[in-house]
Every structure is written in C-alpha cells, then in structure tokens.
Design an enzyme around this catalytic site. Structure first.
Site, mmCIF file in Angstrom:
data_model
loop_
_atom_site.group_PDB
_atom_site.id
_atom_site.type_symbol
_atom_site.label_atom_id
_atom_site.label_comp_id
_atom_site.label_asym_id
_atom_site.label_seq_id
_atom_site.Cartn_x
_atom_site.Cartn_y
_atom_site.Cartn_z
ATOM 1 N N LYS A 119 0.819 -1.220 0.000
ATOM 2 C CA LYS A 119 0.000 0.000 0.000
ATOM 3 C C LYS A 119 0.845 1.259 0.000
ATOM 4 O O LYS A 119 0.509 2.241 -0.650
ATOM 5 C CB LYS A 119 -0.950 0.013 1.202
ATOM 6 C CG LYS A 119 -2.122 -0.924 1.010
ATOM 7 C CD LYS A 119 -3.282 -0.544 1.908
ATOM 8 C CE LYS A 119 -4.483 -1.423 1.580
ATOM 9 N NZ LYS A 119 -5.601 -1.239 2.491
ATOM 10 N N LYS A 201 -4.281 -8.767 -6.894
ATOM 11 C CA LYS A 201 -5.529 -9.050 -6.166
ATOM 12 C C LYS A 201 -6.645 -8.096 -6.613
ATOM 13 O O LYS A 201 -6.372 -6.915 -6.861
ATOM 14 C CB LYS A 201 -5.231 -8.841 -4.677
ATOM 15 C CG LYS A 201 -6.329 -9.175 -3.728
ATOM 16 C CD LYS A 201 -5.979 -8.714 -2.314
ATOM 17 C CE LYS A 201 -6.170 -7.228 -2.160
ATOM 18 N NZ LYS A 201 -6.482 -6.753 -0.823
ATOM 19 N N LYS A 204 -10.733 -3.196 -3.673
ATOM 20 C CA LYS A 204 -11.715 -2.113 -3.751
ATOM 21 C C LYS A 204 -11.050 -0.752 -3.892
ATOM 22 O O LYS A 204 -11.688 0.215 -4.280
ATOM 23 C CB LYS A 204 -12.709 -2.160 -2.586
ATOM 24 C CG LYS A 204 -12.149 -2.126 -1.183
ATOM 25 C CD LYS A 204 -13.293 -2.111 -0.165
ATOM 26 C CE LYS A 204 -13.074 -2.996 1.028
ATOM 27 N NZ LYS A 204 -11.951 -2.662 1.905
HETATM 28 P P1 TYM Z 1 -10.487 -5.333 3.717
HETATM 29 O O1 TYM Z 1 -11.526 -4.296 3.979
HETATM 30 O O2 TYM Z 1 -9.353 -4.949 2.841
HETATM 31 O O3 TYM Z 1 -11.157 -6.628 3.087
HETATM 32 C C1 TYM Z 1 -12.283 -7.213 3.672
HETATM 33 C C2 TYM Z 1 -12.235 -8.717 3.550
HETATM 34 O O4 TYM Z 1 -12.233 -9.100 2.179
HETATM 35 C C3 TYM Z 1 -11.140 -9.977 1.920
HETATM 36 N N1 TYM Z 1 -10.674 -9.717 0.553
HETATM 37 C C4 TYM Z 1 -10.584 -10.651 -0.397
HETATM 38 N N2 TYM Z 1 -10.833 -11.972 -0.390
HETATM 39 C C5 TYM Z 1 -10.632 -12.652 -1.543
HETATM 40 N N3 TYM Z 1 -10.174 -12.063 -2.686
HETATM 41 C C6 TYM Z 1 -9.913 -10.745 -2.728
HETATM 42 N N4 TYM Z 1 -9.482 -10.176 -3.847
HETATM 43 C C7 TYM Z 1 -10.115 -9.976 -1.546
HETATM 44 N N5 TYM Z 1 -9.950 -8.655 -1.254
HETATM 45 C C8 TYM Z 1 -10.295 -8.528 0.050
HETATM 46 C C9 TYM Z 1 -10.098 -9.583 2.955
HETATM 47 O O5 TYM Z 1 -9.173 -10.605 3.168
HETATM 48 C C10 TYM Z 1 -10.970 -9.318 4.158
HETATM 49 O O6 TYM Z 1 -11.298 -10.524 4.815
HETATM 50 N N6 TYM Z 1 -7.862 -5.191 7.943
HETATM 51 C C11 TYM Z 1 -9.029 -5.756 7.312
HETATM 52 C C12 TYM Z 1 -10.294 -5.442 8.040
HETATM 53 C C13 TYM Z 1 -10.263 -5.721 9.498
HETATM 54 C C14 TYM Z 1 -10.446 -7.000 10.088
HETATM 55 C C15 TYM Z 1 -10.375 -6.767 11.498
HETATM 56 C C16 TYM Z 1 -10.668 -8.276 9.574
HETATM 57 C C17 TYM Z 1 -10.075 -4.833 10.485
HETATM 58 N N7 TYM Z 1 -10.155 -5.450 11.696
HETATM 59 C C18 TYM Z 1 -10.498 -7.829 12.389
HETATM 60 C C19 TYM Z 1 -10.801 -9.330 10.483
HETATM 61 C C20 TYM Z 1 -10.715 -9.098 11.866
HETATM 62 C C21 TYM Z 1 -9.147 -5.201 5.908
HETATM 63 O O7 TYM Z 1 -8.646 -4.151 5.621
HETATM 64 O O8 TYM Z 1 -9.941 -5.933 5.075
#
Ligand code: TYM
Length: 333
Positions: A119, A201, A204
């Site tokens: 990032k 990947k 969003k």
């Molecule tokens: P975030 O918001 O980037 O993504 C949310 C969830 O989506 C999954 N994900 C994907 N899975 C498969 N293929 C993809 N291309 C893909 N892009 C995203 C991510 O793995 C995630 O599960 N830090 C985390 C959010 C968070 C969190 C937490 C998660 C904050 N606190 C505590 C679990 C527990 C994040 O930025 O996810």
C-alpha cells in the site's frame, strides 16, 4: 446476537468502508461469515477507523458505512443471529490498540507486513502512521472479544498471525488475558484476482474499477467487465494457477457465485471456447448481482442506523469488560 453460550466459539471479522465492495470481498470474507452464523457467536464490524488510515472524503465515508452494513444484511448476515457494529462507536478498540502498541507489538513485526509495503509502495516515509500501525488496531478488534476464529481472505492472514503473536506475548507477561485467535481461510476463493491483471488481487481501492466487479455494479456493467476480462493463451478451459492464472480466476468466480464445482465446470466446457465460457460466466454474475441487489434495495438507511445503534450497547459491554481486565493487569485501573 443469541445469548453467548460456552459451547459456541466466537468469530470476529470486519471490512473497511473504503471503497466499493467487490465480489472478492464477498467470496473471500462475507460468504464465509454467512455460513458460520448458525454454529458460532458472530461479531461483524464496519471498521471505519481502519478506513481512515488513508484519507477519505467525509461524505463518501458516511455513505460507505451505511452501504457496507446494508451489504452485510443483503448477503445474508441475520441481525437476529449476529452482531453488526461500527468500530469507531466503541472506544475500547482504539484504547486497546494503544496498549498493544506499547505492550505486545514490535517495530520488527510491523516492518514485515506485506500489505503495508504494497500500500505504501515508494512512499513509506510519507504515508500516515495509522497505515503502518493498522495491524495493531486489527489485533485489538480481534482480541477484545475472546475471538477464536477470524474468517478472512488470504491477504489478511499475516495480520491475524500478528494478532496471535501479540496476544501470546501479552499473556506471557500478564497472565491468561487473551484468547489466541486463528484465521479461517477458504480453500478456493481466498484470493480473487483482478480481471485485467490477474497477477494482482482484486481490490476495492484499485484506481481502475474495470479490474473489479463491485457488488453494486449494474448487472450490465458487470457483464461488460466479464466479457472484457483477460484470458490466457491457448483455447482450453483449464484450472491451472501457474499457466492459466486468468482462466483459473474466472473458473473460481464461476464456481463460487454459481454454486458449482471447478472440476465439473472444466468437464462441462471441454471442447468449448473462451467466448462461450465467458458468456455463461457473465450470466452467472448477472444473476447473482440481480438477486443480491434486489435484497439490498429493500433495506433502508433508517433500518441500518437502528441496527448499528442497538448493537453498540451489546458490543460495548463485552469490549469494556475485556479492556478493564487488561487495564487492571497492567496497573492502570
Ligand atoms: P479489507 O476491507 O481490505 O477486506 C475485507 C475482507 O475481504 C477480503 N478480501 C478478499 N478476499 C478474496 N479475494 C480478494 N481479492 C479480496 N480482497 C479482500 C479480505 O481478506 C478481508 O477478509 N484489515 C481488514 C479489516 C479488518 C479485520 C479486522 C478483519 C479490520 N479489523 C479484524 C478481520 C478481523 C481489511 O482491511 O480488510
């Protein structure tokens, strides 16, 4: 949430309201959550304090918080069974993150985080401190609730492992305060790749949204994106991550959204061309989005605001109890 029982394990997960949620988020994370609701005590957060690690437009952020909550509901998270809440409404998250910054997290751990390196890119010196420290806030999210399982996509595995390390270190110094969490990652669909650059990947925050199918894309826009998705050289529909990464990704999307098995799909498309395969995949995606959006459009802002407000009290009680335990252990309460 149903009353927490001793026999039910707790799961916690969250998504940042930082852009348009896409089918990667759905397949990798949300669809796992839906299927875990019966068996576990489930807590799902809209992690808005994570979103501000990169500057957000205030109006859009406000909108995205409501939008994500509606997406959770439309995807099948049942507010009678699971708790959905807004992270920033519970101050224990940032308080515990600070304590873990001091007692548990180390610079050497954070320097290893691949997502930060991706990032921040070449701007490692000028991005926010929050972006660097984000995995510690994530550890606090998880550890506040005695979480045992964290269903996430593959990109979050390293962060959950860090939460484990922090919890172990803290427990070692202050007694058995935290439950040690474990990531739950799909065998297939844990990393949905971008449509135009399948080595990347689906994200969003991608500046080229033609790489992603957003859950709120119009079905016709999504159809065009699928038809324009890159394919590999050759003509056969095969699942081969190394030699056919684009096709393998499209097959995974087909299987997950169309409820099919990959080997069966490969068999069905033997002797057929990429064009026919993509046309059918586009139909699967259009059907999925149409059904999803029909549910989404029935949920009002008011309904969502009510759920978030009601759940704040439930979650706050659990989080504050753990925070008090932590504060006592370190001698500040
Ligand atoms: P975030 O918001 O980037 O993504 C949310 C969830 O989506 C999954 N994900 C994907 N899975 C498969 N293929 C993809 N291309 C893909 N892009 C995203 C991510 O793995 C995630 O599960 N830090 C985390 C959010 C968070 C969190 C937490 C998660 C904050 N606190 C505590 C679990 C527990 C994040 O930025 O996810």
């Amino acid at each position: 949430m149903e009353k927490k029982t001793e026999t039910k394990k707790t799961i916690f997960s969250g998504i940042q309201p930082s852009g348009n949620l896409n089918i990667g988020n759905y397949i990798g994370a949300i669809s796992q959550w839906v299927s875990m609701q019966e068996k576990y005590n489930c807590i799902f957060s809209v992690v808005d304090y994570h979103a501000i690690t990169v500057k957000q437009n205030p109006e859009e952020l406000k909108q995205h918080i409501l939008e994500i909550t509606k997406i959770y509901l439309a995807a099948g998270i049942d507010p009678e069974k699971s708790v959905i809440f807004q992270q920033s409404a519970i101050s224990a998250h940032t308080e515990l993150a600070w304590i873990l910054n001091c007692y548990g997290a180390r610079i050497a751990d954070l320097n290893k985080m691949t997502q930060f390196k991706d990032k921040a890119g070449k701007n490692q010196e000028s991005v926010s401190v929050g972006l660097y420290d984000y995995p510690v806030l994530m550890a606090a999210d998880i550890l506040l609730y005695d979480t045992e399982l964290v269903p996430v996509g593959e990109d979050q595995k390293q962060h959950v492992e860090l939460a484990r390390d922090i919890a172990k270190r803290f427990n070692n110094d202050y007694g058995n305060i935290f439950t040690i969490p474990q990531a739950v990652i799909r065998k297939e669909g844990a990393r949905i790749m971008s449509l135009l650059e399948p080595s990347k990947k689906m994200s969003k925050s991608d500046s080229n949204q033609n790489n992603c199918i957003a859950l709120l894309d119009t079905p016709e826009a999504a159809r065009k994106k699928i038809m324009r998705a890159v394919t590999d050289s050759g003509t056969d529909i095969e699942y081969d991550l190394e030699n056919k990464p684009a096709l393998s990704n499209l097959l995974t999307i087909y299987a997950q959204l169309g409820n099919r098995e990959i080997p069966r799909l490969v068999k069905d498309y033997r002797g057929k061309g990429y064009g026919e395969f993509k046309k059918d995949l586009a139909d699967v995606v259009v059907k999925f989005l149409t059904e999803f959006q029909t549910k989404y459009n029935k949920i009002s802002d008011k309904e969502v605001q009510k759920i978030l407000a009601n759940n704040q009290k439930i979650v706050e009680a659990i989080a504050n109890k753990k925070l008090t335990e932590v504060k006592r252990a370190i001698g500040i309460s």
